[in-house]
Scaffold this active site. Structure first.
Site, mmCIF file in Angstrom:
data_model
loop_
_atom_site.group_PDB
_atom_site.id
_atom_site.type_symbol
_atom_site.label_atom_id
_atom_site.label_comp_id
_atom_site.label_asym_id
_atom_site.label_seq_id
_atom_site.Cartn_x
_atom_site.Cartn_y
_atom_site.Cartn_z
ATOM 1 N N ILE A 525 0.719 -1.342 -0.250
ATOM 2 C CA ILE A 525 0.004 0.402 -0.430
ATOM 3 C C ILE A 525 0.376 1.529 -0.154
ATOM 4 O O ILE A 525 0.875 2.475 -0.849
ATOM 5 C CB ILE A 525 -1.374 -0.135 0.649
ATOM 6 C CG1 ILE A 525 -1.861 -0.756 1.128
ATOM 7 C CG2 ILE A 525 -1.579 1.091 1.575
ATOM 8 C CD1 ILE A 525 -3.078 -1.660 2.138
ATOM 9 N N GLY A 528 5.192 3.231 5.237
ATOM 10 C CA GLY A 528 4.736 4.514 5.754
ATOM 11 C C GLY A 528 6.223 5.037 7.020
ATOM 12 O O GLY A 528 6.677 3.962 6.821
ATOM 13 N N HIS A 529 5.874 5.570 7.411
ATOM 14 C CA HIS A 529 6.841 5.981 8.395
ATOM 15 C C HIS A 529 7.440 5.244 9.624
ATOM 16 O O HIS A 529 8.731 4.997 10.163
ATOM 17 C CB HIS A 529 6.887 7.457 8.931
ATOM 18 C CG HIS A 529 6.429 7.612 10.136
ATOM 19 N ND1 HIS A 529 5.999 7.303 10.910
ATOM 20 C CD2 HIS A 529 4.593 8.369 9.781
ATOM 21 C CE1 HIS A 529 4.825 7.835 11.918
ATOM 22 N NE2 HIS A 529 4.512 8.300 10.835
ATOM 23 N N SER A 530 6.959 4.195 10.012
ATOM 24 C CA SER A 530 7.025 3.073 10.669
ATOM 25 C C SER A 530 6.946 2.002 10.513
ATOM 26 O O SER A 530 7.183 0.838 11.275
ATOM 27 C CB SER A 530 6.358 3.221 12.040
ATOM 28 O OG SER A 530 5.303 3.269 11.531
ATOM 29 N N LEU A 533 3.513 -0.933 4.489
ATOM 30 C CA LEU A 533 1.583 -1.173 4.725
ATOM 31 C C LEU A 533 1.602 -2.662 3.232
ATOM 32 O O LEU A 533 2.310 -2.070 2.139
ATOM 33 C CB LEU A 533 1.122 -0.567 4.761
ATOM 34 C CG LEU A 533 1.663 0.488 5.673
ATOM 35 C CD1 LEU A 533 0.032 2.227 6.052
ATOM 36 C CD2 LEU A 533 0.935 -0.366 7.271
ATOM 37 N N ASP A 649 -0.107 12.609 14.934
ATOM 38 C CA ASP A 649 0.046 12.694 13.955
ATOM 39 C C ASP A 649 -1.352 12.393 12.921
ATOM 40 O O ASP A 649 -2.019 11.757 11.670
ATOM 41 C CB ASP A 649 0.245 11.028 13.852
ATOM 42 C CG ASP A 649 0.711 11.158 11.911
ATOM 43 O OD1 ASP A 649 1.071 11.683 11.297
ATOM 44 O OD2 ASP A 649 1.049 9.496 11.517
#
Ligand SMILES: *[C@@H]1O[C@H](CO)[C@@H](O)[C@H](O)[C@H]1NC(C)=O
Ligand SMILES: *[C@@H]1O[C@H](CO)[C@@H](O)[C@H](O)[C@H]1NC(C)=O
Ligand SMILES: *[C@@H]1O[C@H](CO)[C@@H](O)[C@H](O)[C@H]1NC(C)=O
Ligand SMILES: *[C@@H]1O[C@H](CO)[C@@H](O)[C@H](O)[C@H]1NC(C)=O
Ligand SMILES: *[C@@H]1O[C@H](CO)[C@@H](O)[C@H](O)[C@H]1NC(C)=O
Ligand SMILES: *[C@@H]1O[C@H](CO)[C@@H](O)[C@H](O)[C@H]1NC(C)=O
Ligand SMILES: *[C@@H]1O[C@H](CO)[C@@H](O)[C@H](O)[C@H]1NC(C)=O
Ligand SMILES: *[C@@H]1O[C@H](CO)[C@@H](O)[C@H](O)[C@H]1NC(C)=O
Length: 902
Positions: A525, A528-530, A533, A649
């Site tokens: 997808i 993401g920054h963590s 996905l 966030d």
């Protein structure tokens, strides 16, 4: 019609040719002679077909005589005279005078009107009646059942209505009955079982309902039975298996249901079986096709047949048409045999759930449609010309299904998909360093970790100490500024002891590999920054989103904090965590519920269709619903959790939407307790230290609720203006945007807001008031001074009662009394307006940008500076000052290019 004088004239003519042409067997009956002329005139036949002054028996087209008597009249395809065609009618009264008439054929000759009732009484000798395509209307008179000598009756392609008279069952000599293509209703008369001589029965394309009478099975001479295109229901009677003479059976296009009779062995002469377009279910037994060496046509399409194709298909040497499309057939086709003479054969196996490699026989046929199945593997290049292969899982052809579809189909059935022949791409990425370097790194890492553990232990001790001291004064400190509100909910403790039992399922790495097709790029997808996905489908068919956290590039404790969060907190406004997989050393996985409508940033405008680029934007009602939903989630975090939790966030891409556009907040990896509220944030800060120190000066979004409020203000403004992208943009753009936008939001002028309104929104006067209210709420959230921003619960109240925001403020009437002990939410909301100028200045801040490593958070808690310093006076509680915290302006922290995430 024929007057006395012309009758005399006719008689004279009759006598004339009678005397001259005697030997040729001219018409001998004056009555029939007159009747023919009457018919000629009532039907308007042309003298080209039936000329005067000649013997009808020998000279008239279509008049057949025997022994000087008329036995057959065939006016099929005749054209009427110009006058006759002015008012065509079913005017055949004269037919009653032909007492020996055996056949009457008027097909394709217009006879508009009903069949007269006397018809069945007076032409008793009739054997063949052909009235196909005659535009006949009305009902079939039941007197037709008296034409006892009738062998063939063709009434197809007319407009006959009403029921089929049961008297027709008396026509015991009937061998052909064609009532097709009419508008007959009612059911098939049970009396039809008496049609002992019938061999051809076609009642197709009517509106017959009810079930197929089992008694039909007694028609032992029936060779052709067509009941298709009616509304016949219930199951196929097993008595049909008694039709030993049947050659063609067509029951298609009805609403027949149930499974097929297991034993149709009696149908040993069958060559064509059409039962498509019903609701028939179940397996096809081998003995459903009792005469495999005779069958040429099998149509089973558009039913719900399941299971594999019967092997007996391979034993049909004459099969030239097989349509099993649009069923739930399944099975491996690789060994499919169709022992057929291939030339000209058509095979349609499309729209089923066949899988496995292409059948090896594919090249033998002139055409075979295998589209919309789940076949996999390579396609031989010479197979393409005679096969349709779209929408499968094949490798080297276009228009195939997606990897997700294919992989989930195969995994659901416990099979392994060949992954389009691509290698399995799930090995953890190889370490980029050489062994020597990595060895050094291990040592460094170990020492860092060692020190880190030591520090943590120390800090925990320290904090426990601090905690004891602070508990006493805690109550006094709360309630200042954006202070938290005491409420239920246990405090999230340090992210160490996590209760895994409340964290959903523990998935194995293998399960996740299967769900995401080995984390293929097709399922990615976003980064993401963590973590990355991926969308995936679990074995039970549950759609999920899997976050893959690479511990080598992400904060190590990030996922633990998130797990900790989920172990303590659950709320309908938060994205559901379905489970986790922590079995790998370098990668951890969190599994969330899949949100069908994505996030707000992509849901606001949706492509309406794939061909053109037209976008459809969310309507206002939905936007307001989303704003309220997000406010509920944030309000829960801010006010119902103790200590208050800050999302940190908040932006359009963090606002996830389920299938009903209900908000589920995502991007929860940054959530932390409001700074200064507990020891939790201290731990968080300290835990982060080792990594961020490498990065030099950086700061993560400051953990105060007012920061969330500011970010939420940007989302609200985005909902009004349609420019949601701004909620994630950097501060220069944002500053410009706010400078251009905020002046148009005034509590004194509703119309002004239309200047910044999303042009794709259609709002009437009532809705405009709500839009205006949301804009006002947004503006108050965007107050540069954190202390002046409203609390989230007041924002929620305001969004729930938008008209009260504007009306009350405008009229200056009494304040709305709310449940809040602090008085009016409205007052709280407008506090910012009164004490600040109407046009909110955009905060200007110095920003500290990250040098590289943009996916990392700035997390230092010191050294941020900004104009918030000026406005933070009444916010800074005693301990905030102690921790030397200065509120950075919210816009400042936005300069970190953030990827959104779940
Ligand atoms: C035909 O039969 C009807 C009654 O059966 C009779 O009235 C009529 O006169 C007959 N027509 C001729 C031409 O004989
Ligand atoms: C009736 O006439 C049509 C057209 O001339 C012809 O095709 C058909 O075979 C004829 N039928 C009989 C029974 O004579
Ligand atoms: C019906 O056919 C039979 C035999 O073919 C014949 O004897 C009888 O007269 C016919 N009936 C009529 C009403 O013509
Ligand atoms: C007709 O079919 C039914 C059920 O299949 C069977 O019981 C019966 O014996 C058959 N009748 C005849 C005359 O074959
Ligand atoms: C093809 O048809 C011919 C004649 O109908 C038959 O003899 C032959 O066996 C058929 N071929 C196959 C493969 O069944
Ligand atoms: C056909 O198969 C699909 C996929 O397994 C299933 O969803 C559907 O319900 C089936 N249809 C019926 C009527 O059983
Ligand atoms: C296909 O046929 C081969 C050889 O008879 C057999 O080994 C294989 O198991 C069959 N495959 C399927 C799916 O039936
Ligand atoms: C992918 O992995 C599965 C099992 O994990 C294995 O059976 C299959 O052969 C692999 N496919 C490829 C193309 O390597």
């Amino acid at each position: 019609m024929v007057d006395r004088r012309s009758t005399v004239a006719l008689a004279l003519v009759f006598l004339l040719f009678h005397s001259t042409l005697e030997q040729q067997g001219p018409l001998s009956s004056l009555t029939e002679f007159a009747a023919l002329f009457e018919l000629r005139s009532s039907l308007g036949l042309r003298s080209r077909d039936w000329p005067r002054k000649v013997d009808p028996c020998s000279q008239w087209n279509g008049v057949q005589c025997r022994n000087g008597r008329v036995v057959g009249i065939n006016i099929s395809g005749f054209r009427r005279t110009r006058i006759g065609s002015l008012n065509p009618q079913f005017a055949v009264d004269a037919l009653g005078n032909f007492t020996l008439l055996e056949s009457f054929n008027a097909s394709r000759f217009a006879l508009p009107g009903p069949i007269p009732d006397w018809f069945g009484q007076r032409i008793a000798a009739l054997q063949v009646l052909d009235l196909r395509s005659c535009s006949i209307a009305g009902a079939i008179p039941s007197s037709m059942g008296n034409l006892f000598n009738l062998t063939s009756m063709y009434l197809s392609d007319n407009s006959l209505t009403g029921i089929i008279p049961s008297s027709m069952g008396q026509l015991s000599r009937l061998s052909v009955l064609d009532l097709s293509q009419n508008s007959l209703t009612g059911s098939i008369p049970i009396s039809f079982s008496s049609l002992g001589n019938i061999s051809f029965l076609d009642i197709s394309s009517n509106y017959l309902s009810g079930s197929i009478p089992p008694a039909i099975g007694s028609l032992s001479n029936l060779q052709f039975l067509n009941l298709s295109g009616n509304k016949l229901s219930s199951s196929v009677p097993s008595e049909l298996g008694n039709l030993t003479s049947l050659v063609e059976l067509d029951l298609s296009l009805n609403t027949l249901s149930g499974s097929l009779p297991l034993d149709l062995r009696g149908l040993r002469n069958l060559q064509r079986m059409e039962i498509g377009n019903n609701s028939l279910v179940g397996l096809l037994p081998d003995n459903l096709f009792p005469s495999p060496n005779r069958l040429q046509v099998i149509g089973l399409s558009h039913n719900v047949f399941t299971g594999a194709l019967p092997d007996v298909l391979g034993l049909m040497p004459r099969l030239r048409f097989l349509d099993v499309s649009s069923n739930n057939f399944t099975g491996d086709l690789v060994n499919l045999t169709l022992n057929a003479n291939a030339t000209g054969a058509v095979f349609n196996l499309s729209q089923n759930m066949f899988y496995g490699a292409l059948p090896s026989i594919i090249r033998r046929f002139s055409f075979i449609d295998l589209s919309s199945n789940y076949l996999e593997g390579m396609v031989p290049s010479d197979a393409l010309s005679n096969a349709s292969l779209d929408s499968n899982c094949l490798q080297n052809v276009s228009n195939q299904r997606t990897l997700v579809e294919c992989a989930s189909f195969y995994t659901e059935r416990g099979m392994i998909f060949d992954n389009f022949g691509l290698p399995n791409a799930t090995q953890p990425p190889p370490a980029p360093e050489t062994s020597g370097k990595s060895h050094r790194k291990v040592i460094i890492l170990a020492s860092v970790l060692g020190g880190f553990v030591f520090i943590v232990l120390l800090v925990i001790l320290l904090i426990l100490l601090l905690l004891c001291i602070r508990r006493r004064g805690a109550m006094n400190q709360r309630g200042n500024g954006v202070g938290p509100v005491p409420a239920g909910g246990s405090p999230p403790p340090a992210g160490v002891s996590i209760n895994f039992s409340s964290l959903g399922e523990t998935f194995t790495y293998q399960q996740l590999l299967q769900a995401t097709s080995d984390f293929s790029d097709i399922n990615l997808i976003k980064h993401g920054h963590s973590g990355d996905l991926f969308r995936g489908i679990l074995e039970g068919g549950v759609a999920v989103v899997v976050k893959r956290i690479n511990l080598q590039s992400s904060r190590k404790e990030g996922y633990l904090l998130e797990l900790d969060f989920f172990s303590k907190i659950s709320h309908t406004r938060l994205v559901p965590l379905l489970g986790h997989c922590l079995e790998n050393d370098n990668e951890k996985f969190l599994v969330y519920k899949y949100m069908p409508n994505g996030d707000l940033s992509n849901a606001l405008y949706r492509k309406t269709n794939l061909e053109d680029d037209s976008l459809q934007s969310l309507d206002w009602i939905t936007r307001l619903k989303i704003a309220i939903g997000a406010a509920e989630g944030l309000s829960y975090l801010h006010h119902e959790c103790t200590p208050p939790l800050v999302h940190r966030d908040v932006q359009a891409s963090s606002i996830l939407l389920d299938d009903k556009f209900e908000v589920r907040l995502g991007s929860l990896s940054e959530v932390c307790a409001q700074e200064g509220d507990t020891h939790q944030s201290m731990i968080t800060r300290l835990l982060r230290l080792p990594q961020t120190s490498e990065q030099g000066s950086s700061g993560s979004p400051t953990a105060i609720c007012a920061y969330d409020v500011y970010c939420f203000g940007k989302v609200l403004l985005g909902l009004v203006t349609g420019k949601l992208g701004m909620s994630a943009s950097n501060d220069v753009e944002m500053k410009e945007f706010l400078e251009q936008t905020l002046p148009y939001i005034s509590i004194y002028d509703k119309e002004l807001v239309t200047k910044i309104l999303d042009p794709s929104l259609i709002v009437d006067e009532d809705l405009l008031e709500e839009v205006w209210a949301m804009a006002i709420v947004a503006k108050s959230c965007l107050n540069p001074k954190p202390s002046r921003r409203p609390l989230m619960r007041y924002i929620l109240k305001a969004l729930e009662n938008p008209w009260k925001v504007v009306r009350e403020e405008n009229s200056g009437s009494a304040r709305l009394r709310t449940t809040s002990s602090r008085g009016s939410w409205n007052a709280a909301l407008f506090g910012s307006w009164r004490s600040s100028s109407d046009v909110v200045a955009v905060p200007t801040t110095s920003t500290t940008r990250l040098e590289g490593g943009s996916s990392l958070k700035r997390s230092t808690t010191t050294g941020s500076q900004g104009s918030g310093q000026n406005g933070g006076g009444d916010l800074s509680s005693s301990h905030r000052r102690q921790s030397k915290e200065i509120f950075p302006e919210p816009s400042e922290v936005q300069n970190v290019e953030r990827q959104d995430e779940v």
